[in-house]
Structure formats: structure tokens, C-alpha cells
Motif scaffolding. Structure first.
Motif, PDB file in Angstrom:
ATOM      1  N   ALA A 196     -26.684  50.872  -0.893  1.00 54.82           N
ATOM      2  CA  ALA A 196     -26.399  50.435  -2.265  1.00 54.82           C
ATOM      3  C   ALA A 196     -24.894  50.475  -2.555  1.00 54.82           C
ATOM      4  CB  ALA A 196     -27.154  51.311  -3.257  1.00 54.82           C
ATOM      5  N   LEU A 197     -24.231  51.546  -2.144  1.00 53.69           N
ATOM      6  CA  LEU A 197     -22.785  51.638  -2.344  1.00 53.69           C
ATOM      7  C   LEU A 197     -22.036  50.595  -1.515  1.00 53.69           C
ATOM      8  CD1 LEU A 197     -22.255  55.505  -2.437  1.00 53.69           C
ATOM      9  CD2 LEU A 197     -21.930  53.889  -4.323  1.00 53.69           C
ATOM     10  N   PHE A 198     -22.480  50.360  -0.286  1.00 57.90           N
ATOM     11  CA  PHE A 198     -21.890  49.325   0.576  1.00 57.90           C
ATOM     12  C   PHE A 198     -21.973  47.972  -0.145  1.00 57.90           C
ATOM     13  CE2 PHE A 198     -21.771  46.174   3.918  1.00 57.90           C
ATOM     14  CZ  PHE A 198     -20.899  46.678   4.869  1.00 57.90           C
ATOM     15  N   PHE A 199     -23.142  47.686  -0.724  1.00 56.86           N
ATOM     16  CA  PHE A 199     -23.343  46.438  -1.468  1.00 56.86           C
ATOM     17  C   PHE A 199     -22.393  46.342  -2.656  1.00 56.86           C
ATOM     18  CE2 PHE A 199     -25.427  44.759  -5.316  1.00 56.86           C
ATOM     19  CZ  PHE A 199     -25.332  43.398  -5.026  1.00 56.86           C
ATOM     20  N   VAL A 200     -22.360  47.367  -3.489  1.00 57.60           N
ATOM     21  CA  VAL A 200     -21.522  47.340  -4.693  1.00 57.60           C
ATOM     22  C   VAL A 200     -20.047  47.181  -4.324  1.00 57.60           C
ATOM     23  CG1 VAL A 200     -20.703  48.726  -6.651  1.00 57.60           C
ATOM     24  CG2 VAL A 200     -23.149  48.611  -6.140  1.00 57.60           C
ATOM     25  N   LEU A 201     -19.583  47.956  -3.351  1.00 58.02           N
ATOM     26  CA  LEU A 201     -18.177  47.866  -2.937  1.00 58.02           C
ATOM     27  C   LEU A 201     -17.860  46.501  -2.316  1.00 58.02           C
ATOM     28  CD1 LEU A 201     -17.673  51.416  -1.383  1.00 58.02           C
ATOM     29  CD2 LEU A 201     -16.769  50.579  -3.561  1.00 58.02           C
ATOM     30  N   GLY A 202     -18.765  45.990  -1.489  1.00 56.82           N
ATOM     31  CA  GLY A 202     -18.531  44.713  -0.824  1.00 56.82           C
ATOM     32  C   GLY A 202     -18.656  43.516  -1.746  1.00 56.82           C
ATOM     33  N   ARG A 203     -19.457  43.644  -2.773  1.00 58.45           N
ATOM     34  CA  ARG A 203     -19.695  42.522  -3.689  1.00 58.45           C
ATOM     35  C   ARG A 203     -18.724  42.506  -4.853  1.00 58.45           C
ATOM     36  NH1 ARG A 203     -20.314  38.399  -6.235  1.00 58.45           N
ATOM     37  NH2 ARG A 203     -22.293  37.394  -6.704  1.00 58.45           N
ATOM     38  N   PHE A 204     -18.384  43.674  -5.374  1.00 59.43           N
ATOM     39  CA  PHE A 204     -17.625  43.730  -6.624  1.00 59.43           C
ATOM     40  C   PHE A 204     -16.220  44.316  -6.498  1.00 59.43           C
ATOM     41  CE2 PHE A 204     -22.161  43.893  -7.771  1.00 59.43           C
ATOM     42  CZ  PHE A 204     -22.238  42.660  -8.411  1.00 59.43           C
ATOM     43  N   VAL A 205     -15.872  44.895  -5.358  1.00 60.92           N
ATOM     44  CA  VAL A 205     -14.539  45.472  -5.163  1.00 60.92           C
ATOM     45  C   VAL A 205     -13.862  44.779  -3.977  1.00 60.92           C
ATOM     46  CG1 VAL A 205     -13.244  47.639  -4.961  1.00 60.92           C
ATOM     47  CG2 VAL A 205     -15.516  47.664  -5.982  1.00 60.92           C
ATOM     48  N   ALA A 206     -14.100  43.492  -3.845  1.00 58.92           N
ATOM     49  CA  ALA A 206     -13.535  42.725  -2.734  1.00 58.92           C
ATOM     50  C   ALA A 206     -12.403  41.835  -3.250  1.00 58.92           C
ATOM     51  CB  ALA A 206     -14.615  41.874  -2.089  1.00 58.92           C
ATOM     52  N   ILE A 207     -11.318  41.812  -2.502  1.00 59.01           N
ATOM     53  CA  ILE A 207     -10.168  40.976  -2.825  1.00 59.01           C
ATOM     54  C   ILE A 207     -10.172  39.809  -1.843  1.00 59.01           C
ATOM     55  CG2 ILE A 207      -7.645  40.886  -2.954  1.00 59.01           C
ATOM     56  CD1 ILE A 207      -7.810  44.018  -3.228  1.00 59.01           C
ATOM     57  N   PRO A 208     -10.152  38.563  -2.335  1.00 65.14           N
ATOM     58  CA  PRO A 208     -10.131  37.426  -1.408  1.00 65.14           C
ATOM     59  C   PRO A 208      -8.904  37.482  -0.495  1.00 65.14           C
ATOM     60  CG  PRO A 208     -10.530  36.703  -3.664  1.00 65.14           C
ATOM     61  CD  PRO A 208     -10.158  38.159  -3.727  1.00 65.14           C
ATOM     62  N   PRO A 211      -6.341  35.471   2.479  1.00 66.79           N
ATOM     63  CA  PRO A 211      -5.852  34.105   2.669  1.00 66.79           C
ATOM     64  C   PRO A 211      -6.690  33.283   3.659  1.00 66.79           C
ATOM     65  CG  PRO A 211      -4.263  35.736   3.498  1.00 66.79           C
ATOM     66  CD  PRO A 211      -5.392  36.477   2.905  1.00 66.79           C
ATOM     67  N   VAL A 212      -7.556  33.942   4.423  1.00 67.62           N
ATOM     68  CA  VAL A 212      -8.420  33.245   5.381  1.00 67.62           C
ATOM     69  C   VAL A 212      -9.757  32.953   4.697  1.00 67.62           C
ATOM     70  CG1 VAL A 212      -9.571  33.431   7.624  1.00 67.62           C
ATOM     71  CG2 VAL A 212      -7.295  34.414   7.308  1.00 67.62           C
ATOM     72  N   PRO A 213     -10.225  31.701   4.723  1.00 71.93           N
ATOM     73  CA  PRO A 213     -11.485  31.353   4.054  1.00 71.93           C
ATOM     74  C   PRO A 213     -12.672  32.219   4.513  1.00 71.93           C
ATOM     75  CG  PRO A 213     -10.359  29.371   4.810  1.00 71.93           C
ATOM     76  CD  PRO A 213      -9.616  30.549   5.380  1.00 71.93           C
ATOM     77  N   ASN A 214     -13.521  32.533   3.567  1.00 76.51           N
ATOM     78  CA  ASN A 214     -14.766  33.280   3.799  1.00 76.51           C
ATOM     79  C   ASN A 214     -14.557  34.697   4.327  1.00 76.51           C
ATOM     80  OD1 ASN A 214     -16.280  31.025   2.966  1.00 76.51           O
ATOM     81  ND2 ASN A 214     -16.139  30.161   5.019  1.00 76.51           N
ATOM     82  N   THR A 215     -13.416  35.281   4.060  1.00 73.93           N
ATOM     83  CA  THR A 215     -13.185  36.688   4.389  1.00 73.93           C
ATOM     84  C   THR A 215     -12.559  37.353   3.178  1.00 73.93           C
ATOM     85  OG1 THR A 215     -11.003  36.266   5.323  1.00 73.93           O
ATOM     86  CG2 THR A 215     -12.848  36.308   6.870  1.00 73.93           C
ATOM     87  N   SER A 216     -12.713  38.658   3.108  1.00 74.04           N
ATOM     88  CA  SER A 216     -12.136  39.395   1.980  1.00 74.04           C
ATOM     89  C   SER A 216     -11.633  40.750   2.448  1.00 74.04           C
ATOM     90  CB  SER A 216     -13.173  39.568   0.866  1.00 74.04           C
ATOM     91  OG  SER A 216     -14.291  40.262   1.349  1.00 74.04           O
ATOM     92  N   ILE A 217     -10.820  41.341   1.601  1.00 72.00           N
ATOM     93  CA  ILE A 217     -10.310  42.687   1.848  1.00 72.00           C
ATOM     94  C   ILE A 217     -11.140  43.609   0.966  1.00 72.00           C
ATOM     95  CG2 ILE A 217      -8.300  44.197   1.668  1.00 72.00           C
ATOM     96  CD1 ILE A 217      -6.623  41.513   1.812  1.00 72.00           C
ATOM     97  N   SER A 218     -11.879  44.505   1.582  1.00 71.82           N
ATOM     98  CA  SER A 218     -12.759  45.381   0.811  1.00 71.82           C
ATOM     99  C   SER A 218     -12.844  46.754   1.448  1.00 71.82           C
ATOM    100  CB  SER A 218     -14.145  44.745   0.671  1.00 71.82           C
ATOM    101  OG  SER A 218     -14.649  44.350   1.902  1.00 71.82           O
ATOM    102  N   VAL A 219     -13.390  47.678   0.698  1.00 72.25           N
ATOM    103  CA  VAL A 219     -13.361  49.084   1.112  1.00 72.25           C
ATOM    104  C   VAL A 219     -14.685  49.615   1.643  1.00 72.25           C
ATOM    105  CG1 VAL A 219     -11.471  49.622  -0.463  1.00 72.25           C
ATOM    106  CG2 VAL A 219     -13.820  49.900  -1.236  1.00 72.25           C
ATOM    107  N   GLN A 220     -15.713  48.790   1.700  1.00 77.69           N
ATOM    108  CA  GLN A 220     -17.025  49.311   2.091  1.00 77.69           C
ATOM    109  C   GLN A 220     -17.092  49.825   3.520  1.00 77.69           C
ATOM    110  OE1 GLN A 220     -16.608  45.954   1.525  1.00 77.69           O
ATOM    111  NE2 GLN A 220     -17.986  44.746   2.783  1.00 77.69           N
ATOM    112  N   TYR A 221     -16.200  49.371   4.391  1.00 77.66           N
ATOM    113  CA  TYR A 221     -16.257  49.844   5.780  1.00 77.66           C
ATOM    114  C   TYR A 221     -15.726  51.270   5.930  1.00 77.66           C
ATOM    115  CZ  TYR A 221     -18.035  45.355   6.941  1.00 77.66           C
ATOM    116  OH  TYR A 221     -18.844  44.253   6.997  1.00 77.66           O
TER     117      TYR A 221
END
Length: 182
Positions: free
Chosen positions: A17-29, A31-41
Motif C-alpha cells: 500500500a505504501l509502495f503504491f501511494v509513494l509511486g502514484r502520488f509522490v512521483a516527479i516526472p 525527462p525520459v518518457p514513461n519514467t519518473s523519479i520516486s521514493v518507493q524503492y
């Protein structure tokens, strides 16, 4: 077969659940399409170290599936599998850390960060791109750019978030031999 404790099962559920929330709502786009900078890992690496490779794999698989499903474009199984593999590999790499004994220290943090870097490189430069080619027929040049961006961004955020979580957790553990008489 080893049974999961209730604590591990709850950790998998809360971790996914935390992985989902962090990956879905705390992700920064990125410059490469379809990738983001996020903290869930960082969270995933920490949970894999504490609860083991199977728990880490399940948190990665379930959490990433929920992220993809919530976007509405369908589940991108190659990257979901790569997230599960990352959790599995980090759980296996954790055997060298002594967090349960409260002995993480600089050496342990270095081991943690070398492990997570190698695991990210394996997952985002080998597992995800190879599966993308075979499962989705994606072009290699696009995959290398995405994989390199994901590996770098995930390694940096894991180094920060994962290290902080590991240090905080290790500090709560009793150090081996600290309760003996002198």
C-alpha cells in the motif's frame, strides 16, 4: 516450506500500500518518457532487508501492479516483474547486513548501497528491457534510455530514503552484547 508470520504478512500488505501511494502520488516526472523519479524503492529496499526476499518480491509485485492499474493504461508486466525482482534481490543481499543486531554502521550502509545499486542496474538495465522486448516488442533505444533513467533515479532515492530507514531501524535494535555484565 517456511510459513510467514502474521507480522510479515501485515508488512507485505502495508508495504504494498505504501509502495503504491509513494509511486502514484509522490512521483516527479523525469525527462525520459514513461519514467519518473520516486521514493518507493527506498521503502521496498528497506522492507526487503527487514522481512526477506519473498516479502520484498511481493511488495514490489503488488505495489507496482496497483500503480499501473490506477493509471488506466494497463499493467506493464515487464516493469512490475522488475520491481518484484528488485525486492527479491535486496532481500537476498540483506543476509550480509547485521541490522537485527543493531550493527549497521558505515560499513553496513556501504554494503546496503552497493547492493541496492547493483540490484537496480540488474533490474532496470537487464530484466525490464529484456522483458519489454519479448513481451511488448519495444525498441531497444527507448528501453535503454528508460532503464538508465530508472536505474539512476531509483538508486539515488534508495540511497537517501532506504539508508535513512535502515539507520533508524537499526538504532531501535539492541546491540549484540550490550546487555552483558562487566
Amino acid at each position: 516450506m517456511k510459513k510467514f508470520s502474521v507480522k510479515t504478512i501485515v508488512a507485505i500488505g502495508i508495504g504494498a500500500a505504501l509502495f503504491f501511494v509513494l509511486g502514484r502520488f509522490v512521483a516527479i516526472p523525469s525527462p525520459v518518457p514513461n519514467t519518473s523519479i520516486s521514493v518507493q524503492y527506498g521503502l521496498l529496499a528497506f522492507l526487503a532487508v527487514v522481512y526477506g526476499p519473498v516479502a520484498g518480491a511481493l511488495v514490489g509485485l503488488i505495489g507496482h501492479t496497483l500503480i499501473d492499474f490506477s493509471y488506466g493504461w494497463g499493467v506493464w508486466w515487464s516493469w512490475v516483474i522488475a520491481s518484484g525482482v528488485f525486492g527479491l534481490l535486496m532481500g537476498l543481499a540483506a543476509k550480509t547486513l547485521k541490522m537485527e543486531e543493531g550493527e549497521l554502521g558505515k560499513k553496513g550502509l556501504i554494503k546496503f548501497n552497493i547492493s541496492q545499486l547493483v540490484c537496480h542496474l540488474i533490474c532496470w538495465l537487464a530484466v525490464a528491457p529484456v522483458l519489454d522486448v519479448y513481451m511488448m516488442g519495444e525498441p531497444w533505444d527507448k528501453l535503454i534510455a528508460q532503464g538508465l533513467m530508472a536505474a539512476i533515479a531509483n538508486a539515488v532515492t534508495t540511497a537517501i530514503v532506504g539508508s535513512l530507514l535502515c539507520v533508524a531501524y537499526a538504532a531501535t535494535k539492541t546491540k549484540a552484547g550490550s546487555l552483558t555484565r562487566e
